[in-house]
Design a protein around this motif. Structure first.
Motif, PDB file in Angstrom:
ATOM      1  N   ASP A   1       0.051 -12.078  -5.123  1.00  0.00           N
ATOM      2  CA  ASP A   1       0.350 -11.035  -4.300  1.00  0.00           C
ATOM      3  C   ASP A   1       1.231  -9.957  -4.727  1.00  0.00           C
ATOM      4  O   ASP A   1       1.650 -10.037  -5.807  1.00  0.00           O
ATOM      5  CB  ASP A   1       1.175 -11.831  -3.040  1.00  0.00           C
ATOM      6  N   ALA A   2       1.125  -8.711  -4.131  1.00  0.00           N
ATOM      7  CA  ALA A   2       1.419  -7.413  -4.717  1.00  0.00           C
ATOM      8  C   ALA A   2       2.200  -6.581  -3.701  1.00  0.00           C
ATOM      9  O   ALA A   2       1.781  -6.927  -2.379  1.00  0.00           O
ATOM     10  CB  ALA A   2       0.630  -6.900  -5.549  1.00  0.00           C
ATOM     11  N   VAL A   3       2.604  -5.356  -4.086  1.00  0.00           N
ATOM     12  CA  VAL A   3       3.040  -4.417  -3.393  1.00  0.00           C
ATOM     13  C   VAL A   3       2.175  -3.163  -4.131  1.00  0.00           C
ATOM     14  O   VAL A   3       1.945  -2.958  -5.154  1.00  0.00           O
ATOM     15  CB  VAL A   3       4.354  -4.144  -3.198  1.00  0.00           C
ATOM     16  N   ALA A   4       1.969  -1.985  -3.039  1.00  0.00           N
ATOM     17  CA  ALA A   4       1.485  -0.760  -3.828  1.00  0.00           C
ATOM     18  C   ALA A   4       2.155   0.452  -2.860  1.00  0.00           C
ATOM     19  O   ALA A   4       2.446   0.102  -1.530  1.00  0.00           O
ATOM     20  CB  ALA A   4       0.070  -0.746  -3.776  1.00  0.00           C
TER      21      ALA A   4
ATOM     22  N   ILE B   1     -10.263  -6.538  -5.665  1.00  0.00           N
ATOM     23  CA  ILE B   1     -10.658  -5.263  -5.753  1.00  0.00           C
ATOM     24  C   ILE B   1      -9.021  -4.432  -6.333  1.00  0.00           C
ATOM     25  O   ILE B   1      -9.033  -3.691  -7.147  1.00  0.00           O
ATOM     26  CB  ILE B   1     -11.119  -4.431  -4.643  1.00  0.00           C
ATOM     27  N   TYR B   2      -8.114  -4.848  -5.515  1.00  0.00           N
ATOM     28  CA  TYR B   2      -6.818  -4.148  -5.664  1.00  0.00           C
ATOM     29  C   TYR B   2      -6.626  -4.374  -7.402  1.00  0.00           C
ATOM     30  O   TYR B   2      -5.911  -3.349  -7.889  1.00  0.00           O
ATOM     31  CB  TYR B   2      -5.771  -4.714  -4.888  1.00  0.00           C
ATOM     32  N   ARG B   3      -6.681  -5.381  -7.732  1.00  0.00           N
ATOM     33  CA  ARG B   3      -6.281  -5.635  -9.049  1.00  0.00           C
ATOM     34  C   ARG B   3      -6.687  -4.553 -10.145  1.00  0.00           C
ATOM     35  O   ARG B   3      -6.264  -4.360 -10.949  1.00  0.00           O
ATOM     36  CB  ARG B   3      -6.561  -7.224  -9.435  1.00  0.00           C
TER      37      ARG B   3
ATOM     38  N   ASN C   1       2.280  -6.189  -9.243  1.00  0.00           N
ATOM     39  CA  ASN C   1       1.966  -7.606  -8.929  1.00  0.00           C
ATOM     40  C   ASN C   1       3.163  -8.468  -9.081  1.00  0.00           C
ATOM     41  O   ASN C   1       3.340  -9.125  -9.946  1.00  0.00           O
ATOM     42  CB  ASN C   1       0.865  -7.934  -9.889  1.00  0.00           C
ATOM     43  N   CYS C   2       3.997  -8.169  -8.038  1.00  0.00           N
ATOM     44  CA  CYS C   2       5.298  -8.755  -8.046  1.00  0.00           C
ATOM     45  C   CYS C   2       5.388 -10.126  -7.425  1.00  0.00           C
ATOM     46  O   CYS C   2       6.427 -11.006  -7.569  1.00  0.00           O
ATOM     47  CB  CYS C   2       6.368  -7.949  -7.401  1.00  0.00           C
ATOM     48  N   GLY C   3       4.337 -10.481  -6.642  1.00  0.00           N
ATOM     49  CA  GLY C   3       4.520 -11.800  -5.744  1.00  0.00           C
ATOM     50  C   GLY C   3       5.377 -11.814  -4.468  1.00  0.00           C
ATOM     51  O   GLY C   3       6.073 -10.831  -4.451  1.00  0.00           O
TER      52      GLY C   3
ATOM     53  N   GLY D   1       3.337  -1.318   2.667  1.00  0.00           N
ATOM     54  CA  GLY D   1       2.762  -1.386   1.396  1.00  0.00           C
ATOM     55  C   GLY D   1       2.408  -2.755   0.772  1.00  0.00           C
ATOM     56  O   GLY D   1       2.230  -2.995  -0.158  1.00  0.00           O
ATOM     57  N   GLY D   2       2.445  -3.840   1.728  1.00  0.00           N
ATOM     58  CA  GLY D   2       2.491  -5.361   1.191  1.00  0.00           C
ATOM     59  C   GLY D   2       0.714  -5.737   0.974  1.00  0.00           C
ATOM     60  O   GLY D   2       0.083  -5.406   1.948  1.00  0.00           O
ATOM     61  N   ILE D   3       0.354  -6.319   0.059  1.00  0.00           N
ATOM     62  CA  ILE D   3      -0.947  -6.581  -0.353  1.00  0.00           C
ATOM     63  C   ILE D   3      -0.727  -8.275  -0.429  1.00  0.00           C
ATOM     64  O   ILE D   3      -0.511  -8.658  -1.688  1.00  0.00           O
ATOM     65  CB  ILE D   3      -1.237  -6.033  -1.707  1.00  0.00           C
ATOM     66  N   GLN D   4      -0.937  -8.998   0.665  1.00  0.00           N
ATOM     67  CA  GLN D   4      -0.678 -10.499   0.375  1.00  0.00           C
ATOM     68  C   GLN D   4      -1.439 -11.240   1.243  1.00  0.00           C
ATOM     69  O   GLN D   4      -2.327 -10.666   2.171  1.00  0.00           O
ATOM     70  CB  GLN D   4       0.751 -10.715   0.928  1.00  0.00           C
TER      71      GLN D   4
END
Lengths: 99, 392
Positions: free
Chosen positions: B143-146, B69-71, B85-87, B48-51
């Protein structure tokens, strides 16, 4: 022995998965969305994702799916089993690596 | 059962569900067929990493657009995908890694990716759970996770609301063609006539390709993950090992390496989910469709993750799992129409980035079908480079 009532007749608020706090209603909702397997219920509701990994709730989830989808439990695919059998500290797993 | 639609999407992972949603949103008649349940394959077995820190052009543009788009995705889909949105911190624990990160930060700036390098002290200031052994890190606050499963379900449910049909437990058995055009998809439950067929079956996409005589050069690559019991949420919730740049993107260096861990494709990839569980990866090996976990690899993953966050050693592992990532010979996904078969569209080979790229993939494939051109060039992700290998 007292004959148990069907799960679906019980209150929707009855807790099924104690670890992840999932009740009958949430599981029925998932099944109504088209979920037909124990793994599917788990993915959508988290029932069976907690500390005990479904040891407590698996049978109940199974029964609910069978009742709601009018299928026999024997005909349903079993959930995927994965190690470890019991929780184990991550440090213990790491220690096995040869130096 | 016989029916007809404009587009049939094959595969109910994050990518397929996004393609179905993006088409339905444009008012296109679309049906998605999936042999199991939504997210029961690769999307249900990832992290689930979005980086954007580990990608290079030509993927960078797609990654940045996907992040945009994720935001706004939870609002767009009206669905909680546990977007956080944890970085991200890409951490180095060796001097050579530090040099790699210094080069990388210069390149990232060139490619338009905001990131900066921080030193040992700053790393510890961000979160003292990070090891004293970390010499420095690359940081990107965007960067973020989901939750990967919820992303797939979110897209599927929004697609349904927009009019798409979602057929789970529909295994594709055959695809018929008429002349050089696609005609219909036949599953074990129904026959659907369509003008377009999109193959988003990931590691299984070669089987779909074979049905129309196309060889799709996708191989399954196994990735293993340790799941911990929940613990209180920490300040830092997404950490990558600088070695990830090697294990994930430099197969030749992995082959050459004499280090047993690198040979198993192991580099730390650490995510704490919204529920507090830690997901510890990563590994890469080629073992066909085997989705079992292997103890040796898990041992290396555990050890490497503890190197970066020492207190993980006292947390319990409650489960392990493995997923299969669709990899291609040149490391890039295939997003393309097929020249000699009108209406057949390929969207596969996303490696470990299917989740990251699912929003932009859905958008581009929808544009390709409805407008015949895309807002970002997909030339580099063409299929023609493989067509000489067609099965006859």
């Amino acid at each position: 022995m007292r004959k148990s009532r069907k799960l679906k007749d019980r209150s929707n608020d009855v807790l099924v998965c104690r670890c992840e706090d999932v009740n009958v209603r949430e599981i029925k909702d998932a099944i109504r969305l088209g979920i037909q397997t124990i793994d599917g219920v788990k993915r959508l509701t988290r029932a069976g994702m907690g500390m005990c990994q479904g040891r407590t709730c698996r049978r109940l989830v199974e029964q609910l799916i069978a009742e709601e989808t009018k299928r026999k439990i024997e005909k349903m695919p079993p959930p995927t089993k994965r190690p470890p059998v019991r929780p184990v500290e991550i440090g213990v797993i790491a220690k096995r690596v040869a130096k | 059962m016989n029916e007809s639609t404009e587009v049939v999407v094959i595969g109910g992972g994050a990518v397929g569900c996004s393609v179905a949603y993006n088409l339905a949103k444009e008012g296109v008649d679309v049906a998605l067929v999936e042999r199991g349940e939504i997210a029961s394959g690769t999307s249900g077995a990832c992290q689930g990493g979005i980086q954007a820190l580990t990608y290079e052009p030509p993927l960078t543009d797609l990654v940045l657009e996907s992040q945009k788009i994720y935001r706004g995705l939870e609002e767009e889909l009206q669905y909680d995908i546990e977007y956080d949105n944890c970085g991200l911190l890409v951490c180095a624990d060796r001097e050579d890694q530090l040099q790699t990160l210094e080069e990388r930060v210069k390149n990232l700036q060139k490619w338009g990716v905001a990131a900066r390098l921080i030193d040992k002290d700053e790393v510890r200031k961000i979160d003292p759970i990070l090891s004293k052994d970390i010499l420095g890190a690359l940081i990107r606050t965007e960067d973020a996770v989901a939750n990967p499963i919820r992303i797939a379900f979110g897209y599927a449910s929004a697609a349904k609301k927009a009019g798409a049909k979602i057929y789970t437990f529909n295994e594709v058995e055959n695809i018929t063609t008429k002349g050089n055009e696609v005609e219909s998809v036949i599953t074990d439950k129904r026959k659907i006539k369509a003008n377009f067929i999109v193959n988003t079956a990931g590691v299984w996409s070669p089987f779909i390709g074979e049905m129309v005589g196309l060889k799709i050069p996708v191989t399954p690559q196994r990735g293993q993950i340790i799941v911990s019991e929940p613990s209180p949420r920490s300040q830092v919730r997404y950490v990558l090992d600088a070695d990830y740049l090697t294990t994930a993107f430099n197969p030749d260096a992995v082959k050459r390496s004499k280090n047993q861990r690198i040979k198993l494709g192991v580099a730390a990839s650490i995510i704490q989910t919204e529920s507090g569980n830690w997901l510890l990866g990563s590994s890469r090996d080629l073992v066909g469709f085997n989705r079992k976990t292997s103890l040796k690899t898990l041992e290396f993953i555990a050890k490497r993750c503890i190197k970066f966050i020492p207190q993980l050693k006292h947390i319990n592992c409650i489960r392990t799992y493995a997923g299969l990532r669709p990899i291609t010979p040149n490391g890039l996904p295939i997003l393309a129409k097929v020249k000699d078969l009108d209406g057949f569209v390929i969207s596969t080979g996303h490696h470990g980035e299917g989740l990251m790229l699912s929003p932009i993939t859905g958008k581009l494939i929808s544009e390709l079908i409805t407008k015949g051109r895309t807002s970002i060039s997909i030339e580099k992700f063409g299929y023609s480079r493989f067509e000489q290998h067609n099965v006859s």
